[in-house]
Design a protein around this motif. Structure first.
Motif, PDB file in Angstrom:
ATOM      1  N   ASN A 121       0.808  -1.224   0.000  1.00 30.75           N
ATOM      2  CA  ASN A 121       0.000   0.000   0.000  1.00 30.75           C
ATOM      3  C   ASN A 121       0.836   1.268   0.000  1.00 30.75           C
ATOM      4  N   LYS A 166      -1.254   6.920  -4.581  1.00 31.17           N
ATOM      5  CA  LYS A 166      -1.809   6.073  -5.628  1.00 31.17           C
ATOM      6  C   LYS A 166      -1.616   6.772  -6.963  1.00 31.17           C
ATOM      7  N   ALA A 211       7.488  -0.322 -12.612  1.00 33.51           N
ATOM      8  CA  ALA A 211       6.524  -0.003 -11.551  1.00 33.51           C
ATOM      9  C   ALA A 211       6.982   1.220 -10.778  1.00 33.51           C
ATOM     10  N   GLN A 242       3.358  -0.102  -7.740  1.00 34.00           N
ATOM     11  CA  GLN A 242       2.216  -0.251  -8.650  1.00 34.00           C
ATOM     12  C   GLN A 242       2.739  -0.424 -10.080  1.00 34.00           C
TER      13      GLN A 242
END
Length: 399
Positions: A49, A53, A86, A90
């Motif tokens: 996490n 984002k 990434a 992500q």
């Protein structure tokens, strides 16, 4: 006479009880030494996490640039392997092309483990560093205090990690018929025994110069086994692969895996067979995927991976006796520019396998390319770094 006999019998019974107790105690000690409890092993922890984002707009912008690079670097989808980029853990871009086997035409997918070659060294180093961090061993500890037959008294764990031990490459001295019969498969222990018994001298005095040498990491693998009391394969499973959920990663076992792993090929698609050096691990012989390596990369960049002092030593350059921008830390290559910008990576090449692992620590970017068909284009993925930070690589420049 009867009294004496009874006394003797009593003494014998007492002695038998004592010896039995000692034997049980000895057996208990041997059992406890045979296998270290898993709970005492320092394990890597996943980093999940990560924020912020990424926005869809950001991802699409980077994907277009990476796709353009891919088309130029591997025209007509000619990559025989995998590519992943990434940020913040992500995935922005991933590509899987070509075949695991050119005879069966089995495709390479996201779960296909490919040989990491020398990128394996990064993972070997991580386990050694975790053991140092847990105070199981010391960075400056002499190797001969752990591996008793090790013949070079000045070599330390640190000089193995940063390639300043001065040892000779086992691939060269084991290639001589008076040293080793190439019909026999060479092991890590064989390398140690040969150095101890065949008068294999140092190539240079310890800690006087940098010399990249696979023997260093073959010895680090033996140290891992000695300290953890587990095989290198098992230690990797318990300390790295299982804790991080690297389900498609494993250490190659020559006897069990030689006929089942993904083969490697020359550039002209001719398969390259195994040879007498293929059982040595630590310097190579980890198979993995880009997705698994992404998990490893983020975990090795987690705040609690190592204590700050030890971490600073990992990313310090140790090969700067000659001025230049190329350098080597503790299990990681680096480029240190005069601008203060630093680029951390490791490449690999074994048989037809080539690999590139890049960790942009400030930008939290991971770039990984693997191939089982020989090509130096794997190493060109460093150019993608310029999409994320001030790195002097040009995407449009041929090298």
């Amino acid at each position: 006479m009867i009294f004496i006999k009874k006394t003797n019998i009593l003494q014998i019974l007492v002695l038998a009880l004592v010896l039995s107790s000692c034997a049980k105690e000895k057996k208990k000690v041997e059992l406890s030494d045979d296998k270290l409890p898993k709970s005492t092993l320092p394990k890597m922890k996943p980093l999940n996490n990560e924020l912020p984002k990424l926005t869809a707009q950001y991802v699409q912008s980077k994907k277009r640039s990476i796709d353009s690079f891919y088309s130029k670097n591997w025209p007509n989808n000619s990559l025989n392997g995998s590519l992943l980029v990434a940020k913040n853990g992500q995935i922005i871009y991933e590509k899987y092309e070509g075949y695991t086997n050119f005879k069966t035409k089995k495709p390479i997918t996201a779960t296909t483990p490919l040989h990491l070659a020398s990128v394996s060294k990064v993972i070997t180093a991580a386990v050694i560093l975790k053991l140092i961090n847990a105070k199981r061993i010391d960075l400056d500890q002499k190797v001969n205090t752990i591996l008793k037959e090790f013949p070079y008294p000045d070599v330390t764990i640190k000089t193995l990690l940063n390639h300043r031990s001065g040892m000779k490459n086992y691939a060269y001295f084991a290639d001589k018929k008076e040293i080793w019969d190439r019909h026999n498969i060479l092991t890590n222990q064989d390398i140690l025994t040969l150095m101890a018994t065949k008068d294999i001298g140092l190539e240079s005095k310890t800690d006087t110069r940098f010399s990249y040498c696979n023997t260093n990491y073959a010895m680090l693998a033996l140290i891992i086994e000695k300290v953890t009391k587990l095989s290198y394969k098992k230690a990797m499973e318990e300390m790295v692969f299982k804790p991080l959920g690297m389900k498609d990663s494993f250490v190659f076992d020559y006897e069990n895996d030689k006929d089942s792993v993904v083969p490697s090929y020359k550039g002209n698609k001719v398969e390259i067979g195994k040879d007498f050096l293929d059982a040595v691990y630590g310097d190579k012989n980890i198979y993995s995927t880009p997705r698994d390596l992404l998990k490893f990369d983020r975990a090795s960049n987690a705040p609690d991976f190592l204590n700050p002092k030890l971490l600073s030593e990992v990313y310090m350059g140790y090969s700067n006796e000659h001025k230049g921008i190329k350098n080597y830390g503790l299990g990681i290559r680096m480029i240190n520019w005069d601008t203060g910008q630093n680029f951390y990576f490791h490449n690999g090449w074994w048989h037809g396998n080539t690999s590139s692992y890049i960790t942009l620590r400030n930008e939290k970017v991971t770039i990984i390319a693997l191939s089982n068909k020989f090509t130096t284009k794997t190493y060109q993925v460093r150019k993608l770094s310029s999409l994320f930070g001030d790195y002097p690589f040009r995407l449009d420049k041929e090298e």
